[in-house]
Design an enzyme around this catalytic site. Sequence first.
Site, short mmCIF file in Angstrom:
data_model
loop_
_atom_site.label_atom_id
_atom_site.label_comp_id
_atom_site.label_asym_id
_atom_site.label_seq_id
_atom_site.Cartn_x
_atom_site.Cartn_y
_atom_site.Cartn_z
N ARG A 173 43.63 -68.07 46.85
CA ARG A 173 42.95 -68.86 45.87
C ARG A 173 44.06 -69.25 44.00
O ARG A 173 44.37 -69.67 43.88
CB ARG A 173 42.31 -67.44 44.57
CG ARG A 173 41.08 -66.92 45.57
CD ARG A 173 40.77 -65.99 45.02
NE ARG A 173 40.33 -65.40 43.85
CZ ARG A 173 39.30 -66.01 43.31
NH1 ARG A 173 38.05 -66.48 44.36
NH2 ARG A 173 39.19 -65.57 41.77
N ARG A 177 53.61 -73.03 42.31
CA ARG A 177 53.93 -74.20 42.50
C ARG A 177 55.48 -74.58 42.08
O ARG A 177 55.31 -73.73 41.39
CB ARG A 177 53.46 -74.61 40.46
CG ARG A 177 51.68 -74.90 40.18
CD ARG A 177 51.66 -75.60 39.58
NE ARG A 177 50.34 -75.28 38.61
CZ ARG A 177 49.56 -74.18 38.18
NH1 ARG A 177 50.37 -73.49 37.54
NH2 ARG A 177 48.43 -74.57 37.85
N ARG A 252 33.61 -54.11 47.05
CA ARG A 252 34.73 -53.19 46.43
C ARG A 252 34.25 -52.42 45.10
O ARG A 252 33.49 -53.63 44.21
CB ARG A 252 36.21 -53.81 46.42
CG ARG A 252 37.62 -53.05 45.37
CD ARG A 252 37.88 -52.26 46.94
NE ARG A 252 39.48 -51.69 45.97
CZ ARG A 252 39.57 -50.11 46.07
NH1 ARG A 252 38.76 -49.59 46.86
NH2 ARG A 252 40.46 -49.98 45.77
N ARG A 284 45.06 -54.35 35.34
CA ARG A 284 45.34 -55.75 34.66
C ARG A 284 44.59 -54.84 33.45
O ARG A 284 43.76 -54.06 33.39
CB ARG A 284 44.56 -56.08 34.51
CG ARG A 284 42.91 -56.80 35.21
CD ARG A 284 42.82 -58.10 35.64
NE ARG A 284 41.60 -58.52 36.95
CZ ARG A 284 41.55 -58.73 37.02
NH1 ARG A 284 42.30 -60.47 37.57
NH2 ARG A 284 40.36 -59.04 38.22
N GLU A 304 41.27 -52.58 34.16
CA GLU A 304 40.77 -52.64 35.05
C GLU A 304 41.10 -51.68 35.88
O GLU A 304 41.82 -51.23 36.74
CB GLU A 304 40.51 -54.20 35.51
CG GLU A 304 39.45 -54.61 36.16
CD GLU A 304 39.31 -55.67 36.12
OE1 GLU A 304 39.50 -56.57 35.31
OE2 GLU A 304 39.67 -56.10 37.57
N TYR A 352 32.63 -64.34 47.93
CA TYR A 352 33.44 -64.05 47.15
C TYR A 352 33.27 -65.13 46.07
O TYR A 352 34.44 -66.02 45.76
CB TYR A 352 35.22 -64.10 47.05
CG TYR A 352 36.06 -63.89 45.86
CD1 TYR A 352 36.37 -63.93 44.68
CD2 TYR A 352 37.79 -63.33 46.65
CE1 TYR A 352 37.02 -62.99 43.86
CE2 TYR A 352 38.23 -62.71 45.37
CZ TYR A 352 38.42 -62.55 44.72
OH TYR A 352 39.52 -62.36 43.75
N ASP A 354 33.65 -68.00 42.70
CA ASP A 354 34.09 -67.99 41.27
C ASP A 354 32.42 -68.76 40.16
O ASP A 354 31.41 -69.94 40.89
CB ASP A 354 34.57 -69.17 40.47
CG ASP A 354 35.96 -67.95 41.31
OD1 ASP A 354 36.27 -66.92 41.12
OD2 ASP A 354 37.41 -69.22 42.13
N1 UDP Z 1 47.12 -61.63 42.87
C1 UDP Z 1 48.46 -60.60 43.89
N2 UDP Z 1 49.20 -60.28 42.04
C2 UDP Z 1 49.06 -60.48 40.91
C3 UDP Z 1 46.88 -61.33 40.54
C4 UDP Z 1 47.37 -60.92 41.79
O1 UDP Z 1 49.31 -60.65 44.36
O2 UDP Z 1 49.54 -60.54 39.39
C5 UDP Z 1 46.38 -61.40 44.39
C6 UDP Z 1 45.51 -60.26 44.59
O3 UDP Z 1 45.00 -60.04 46.60
C7 UDP Z 1 44.41 -60.04 44.22
C8 UDP Z 1 44.46 -62.06 44.25
O4 UDP Z 1 45.50 -62.78 44.08
O5 UDP Z 1 42.88 -60.00 44.71
C9 UDP Z 1 43.88 -62.87 43.91
O6 UDP Z 1 43.36 -62.73 42.41
P1 UDP Z 1 42.80 -63.72 41.30
O7 UDP Z 1 43.46 -62.91 40.15
O8 UDP Z 1 42.14 -64.03 41.23
O9 UDP Z 1 41.17 -62.37 41.04
P2 UDP Z 1 39.65 -62.08 40.21
O10 UDP Z 1 40.17 -62.72 38.85
O11 UDP Z 1 39.29 -62.38 40.73
O12 UDP Z 1 40.01 -60.59 40.97
#
Ligand code: UDP
Length: 370
Positions: A173, A177, A252, A284, A304, A352, A354
Amino acid sequence: MNYDYLIVGAGLFGAVFAHEMTRKGKKCLVIDKRDHIAGNIYTKKWADIDVHWYGAHIFHTSNKSVWEYINQFCEFNNFVNSPVAVYKDELYNLPFNMNTFSKMWNIKTPEEAKKIIADQRAAEANKTGEPANLEEHALSMVGRDVYEKLIKGYTEKQWGRDCKDLPAFIIKRLPLRFTYNNNYFNDRYQGIPIGGYTQIIEKMLNGIDIRLNTEYKTFAASKDRDVTWDKVLYTGMIDEYFDYKLGELEYRSLKFEHELIEGEENYQGNAVVNYTERNIPYTRIIEHKHFDFGTQPDTIITKEYPATWNKGDEPYYPINDDRNTKLYKDYAKLAEDEKNVIFGGRLGNYRYYDMDKVIEAALEVVEKEA
Ligand code: UDP
């Protein structure tokens, strides 16, 4: 009173479906077990700030028609998600880009970054084969330093299992870059609805009958129920619908700790700050006002915490590993035989999704039904 559709769940999928079918002249009743509409995109005004009550939602899509669709219901601001990641006393930009690499290795050019990643990759056991899991995929994309500091701890606490036991698609996801661009998404359209998400669902459901605090199974079974329906659109958990008769799918869960900090105008300087160390229990901290460039005198933050899901807890993420994917397919077969029930959304389709994909999927179902 007989309805054409009983819609179970007043989240985004259910609301798009209800809105479109009502436009086509169908009579819809929407029920939700919570005491409010909007599912997990629910936002609530608190201290003049729109708080994303069930986790941060940033709308992004590359599908122009989905963008135009959602813009019928509200105006979006030009927020661009650029999270930062904290690892011990170090701070990095996300997604993985030249700002991240420059800070990590004190380098400047894409060529230098690519060389370091290639060298780190060459040192790994599986250097050429197809990555078999999330860990191997991450190592092959960004090398061991970035993996250890920014991915491993975060991912393992987020999903409650080892990166070797997780599918690679979870991390696909995120963009990678070799430019100095901190935009978390590659999509053409992105923003936050001015005034929050709840109003979108309110507008979609305008004029449609809604019953809150109404749980489907109890409602359907109740003898003194005053309504009937021809078909059901079900956006709850598919395994729960079938009384878990083939076994339980895994989910989860999350716990949110919302906090109003009076007199604090700017707590962390960014909407999203990730904590990537394994031993910090939350993944986060969200500071909601920054989604909307807020200048209020106070702030609201949300920690969270990922959590194990047990029956009765809120399911947030399907865990699409091999076991669950196979079990879901078996449930989907049962669902095909359920002629008057349509399954949709993250929980009904065990996917999953969006938000833009939810809208796409709901509109596809509408097409089929109409
Ligand atoms: N991820 C990570 N470090 C970060 C942010 C994301 O390893 O700082 C990985 C982690 O495996 C996570 C996935 O990227 O489950 C997807 O993150 P995203 O922020 O897209 O997830 P969401 O917002 O759906 O919780």
